[in-house]
Enzyme design. Structure first.
Site, PDB file in Angstrom:
ATOM      1  N   HIS A 100     113.007  90.690  19.252  1.00 13.82           N
ATOM      2  CA  HIS A 100     112.629  90.068  17.981  1.00 13.82           C
ATOM      3  C   HIS A 100     113.909  89.449  17.408  1.00 13.82           C
ATOM      4  O   HIS A 100     114.996  90.004  17.603  1.00 13.82           O
ATOM      5  CB  HIS A 100     112.145  91.076  16.947  1.00 13.82           C
ATOM      6  CG  HIS A 100     110.968  91.906  17.349  1.00 13.82           C
ATOM      7  ND1 HIS A 100     111.093  93.045  18.085  1.00 13.82           N
ATOM      8  CD2 HIS A 100     109.641  91.783  17.065  1.00 13.82           C
ATOM      9  CE1 HIS A 100     109.899  93.590  18.258  1.00 13.82           C
ATOM     10  NE2 HIS A 100     108.998  92.845  17.658  1.00 13.82           N
ATOM     11  N   ASP A 103     116.121  91.940  15.752  1.00 12.96           N
ATOM     12  CA  ASP A 103     116.762  92.969  16.590  1.00 12.96           C
ATOM     13  C   ASP A 103     118.151  92.518  16.997  1.00 12.96           C
ATOM     14  O   ASP A 103     119.078  93.311  17.060  1.00 12.96           O
ATOM     15  CB  ASP A 103     116.033  93.175  17.934  1.00 12.96           C
ATOM     16  CG  ASP A 103     114.587  93.514  17.795  1.00 12.96           C
ATOM     17  OD1 ASP A 103     114.211  94.087  16.769  1.00 12.96           O
ATOM     18  OD2 ASP A 103     113.824  93.208  18.740  1.00 12.96           O
TER      19      ASP A 103
HETATM   20  C1  XLS Z   1     104.189  97.057  18.127  1.00 12.71           C
HETATM   21  C2  XLS Z   1     104.247  95.980  19.109  1.00 12.71           C
HETATM   22  C3  XLS Z   1     105.526  95.167  19.087  1.00 12.71           C
HETATM   23  C4  XLS Z   1     105.345  93.884  19.844  1.00 12.71           C
HETATM   24  C5  XLS Z   1     106.368  92.847  19.540  1.00 12.71           C
HETATM   25  O1  XLS Z   1     103.377  97.971  18.208  1.00 12.71           O
HETATM   26  O2  XLS Z   1     104.026  96.534  20.374  1.00 12.71           O
HETATM   27  O3  XLS Z   1     106.581  95.909  19.590  1.00 12.71           O
HETATM   28  O4  XLS Z   1     105.335  94.096  21.213  1.00 12.71           O
HETATM   29  O5  XLS Z   1     106.411  92.510  18.217  1.00 12.71           O
END
Ligand code: XLS
Ligand code: NI
Ligand code: NI
Length: 435
Positions: A100, A103
């Site tokens: 993200h 991140d």
């Molecule tokens: C959350 C989601 C997230 C997505 C990406 O539960 O899995 O991690 O994969 O935003």
């Protein structure tokens, strides 16, 4: 400071090795159905779980030991983290990663500053990718952590919040394109609602449709060649999430004229939260030609939330690989370990064990799935079950050659149908022989 540098590389040593820091099954260059394992599996590590997840829970602070992280919101810290992450990818021989925007780069005090931070980190990631031969599986924007998104991002009741989310997505797509990303994911973390008392659901859904159209238009404008994915999840953090399961997502895409521009990224734990098996969700997506990518993890049957455990369930992983092989393999997607360690496994080494467990499980699953396909017994039995559709009246119905009136006349002449047993137990016995 960087534990991943001092460990010897994790390599394939075969099922009989005594070394716990080795692969017993994942042998990247081994051919399965004529293709190397690495190309079938396209393993990816999640930056957020490996580098940013402190392992806090609603009852306690984080426990994760991250000696490389000075906990500051600086670019220096962000770039150091990225370097450690690439050492981690090297250690395990993982070729892809996902992130993200927030991140990898700290949010600034203004929109422009956040964008500049991201651009700076993207340059460092470009250098690291080139030096280490790594690739970006997909990028995404974090539209759920900041308090401004508490009531949704694209589905916020506040139009200015929508603009902030739009800006974040534009810049996250730019970053993904600059890094040669294979795809871009939309996971609607807070795109949903808690009570209809305060919610105009139709208006929120229209806004979500508009938001995705804007992203598609932008993708075309800049010539981004990655695949757009929607990641279904029914709840958590919101009570009713709009992208609740594969079928709901496909319906949404069709209703809003977005069907051709998206595929689905299916996550195992989300399937479970939706009350489905992962196999069901994958098959629903594959039926529509929309199975794009997979977030490989698993839920805990005794806990009711997204526990994001490393995937170790071999029969389930085999179902996944059967479906993937059945559709001819991944195109732009892959197996992204959207998985974290338990709060009580807080050492960096636990991240290594978690990924070894997941990679070995999927390598085994791939080989078993290939064996099931080569053997063909189960497939033949399924085909047999539907054989009345291959000839006679069945074939005519499938070809659209008979009317309801003609079927009425046919049924009047037809003796009571003899329905053979579905033989579920026999299927299960044969299935279990492959393990
Ligand atoms: C959350 C989601 C997230 C997505 C990406 O539960 O899995 O991690 O994969 O935003
Ligand atoms: Ni996910
Ligand atoms: Ni998830």
């Amino acid at each position: 400071m960087n534990p991943f540098r001092t460990l010897p590389k994790v390599r394939y040593e075969g099922p009989d090795t005594k070394n716990d820091l080795a692969f017993r099954y994942y042998n990247p260059d081994e051919l399965v159905e004529g293709k190397p394992m690495r190309e079938h599996l396209r393993f990816s590590a999640a930056f957020w779980h490996c580098m940013r997840n402190t392992l806090s829970d609603p009852f306690g602070v984080g426990t994760a030991f991250m000696p490389w992280d000075d906990e500051s919101n600086t670019l220096d810290n962000a770039i150091r983290r990225a370097e450690v992450f690439f050492d981690f990818l090297d250690l395990l021989g993982i070729e892809y990663y996902c992130f993200h925007d927030r991140d990898v780069a700290p949010e600034g005090t203004t929109v422009s500053e956040s964008i500049e931070n991201l651009e700076t980190v993207v340059k460092a990631l470009q250098r690291l990718q080139n030096d280490r031969g790594k690739k970006l599986l997909w990028g995404t924007a974090c539209l759920f952590s900041h308090p401004r998104y508490a009531q949704g991002a694209a589905t916020s009741p506040n139009a200015n919040v929508f603009t902030y989310a739009a800006s974040q997505v534009k810049n996250a797509i730019d970053a993904t394109q600059a890094l040669g990303g294979q795809g871009y994911v939309f996971w609607g973390g807070r795109e949903g609602y808690t009570t209809l008392l305060n919610t105009n659901m139709k208006r929120e859904l229209d806004h979500l449709g508009r938001f995705l159209h804007l992203a598609v238009e932008y993708k075309k404008l800049i010539g981004f060649e990655g695949q757009f994915f929607i990641e279904p999840k029914p709840k958590e953090p919101t009570t009713h999430q709009y992208d609740s399961d594969a079928a709901a997502c496909l319906n949404f895409l069709r209703e809003y004229g977005l069907f051709d521009d998206f595929e689905l990224n299916i996550e195992t734990n989300h399937a479970q939260l939706a009350g489905h098996t992962m196999w069901h969700e994958l098959q629903v997506a594959a039926n529509a030609g929309k199975l794009g990518s997979i977030d490989a993890n698993q839920g805990n049957p005794y806990l009711g939330w997204d526990t994001d455990e490393f995937p170790t369930d071999l029969p389930m992983a085999t179902q996944i690989m059967l479906t993937v092989l059945g559709m001819g393999g991944f195109r732009k997607g892959g197996l992204n370990f959207d998985a974290k360690r338990r709060r009580d496994s807080y050492e960096p080494l636990d991240l290594v064990y978690g990924h070894i467990a997941g990679m070995d499980t999927f390598a085994r699953a791939l080989k078993i799935a290939a064996k099931i396909r080569k053997d063909g017994t189960l497939e033949k039995m399924v085909r047999q079950r539907y054989s009345s559709w291959d000839v006679g009246i069945g074939a005519e119905i499938e070809a659209g050659k008979v009317t309801l009136k003609e079927l009425d006349a046919y049924a009047r002449r037809c003796p009571e149908p003899e329905l053979p047993s579905a033989r579920q137990e026999m299927f299960e016995v044969i299935w279990s022989r492959y393990f």
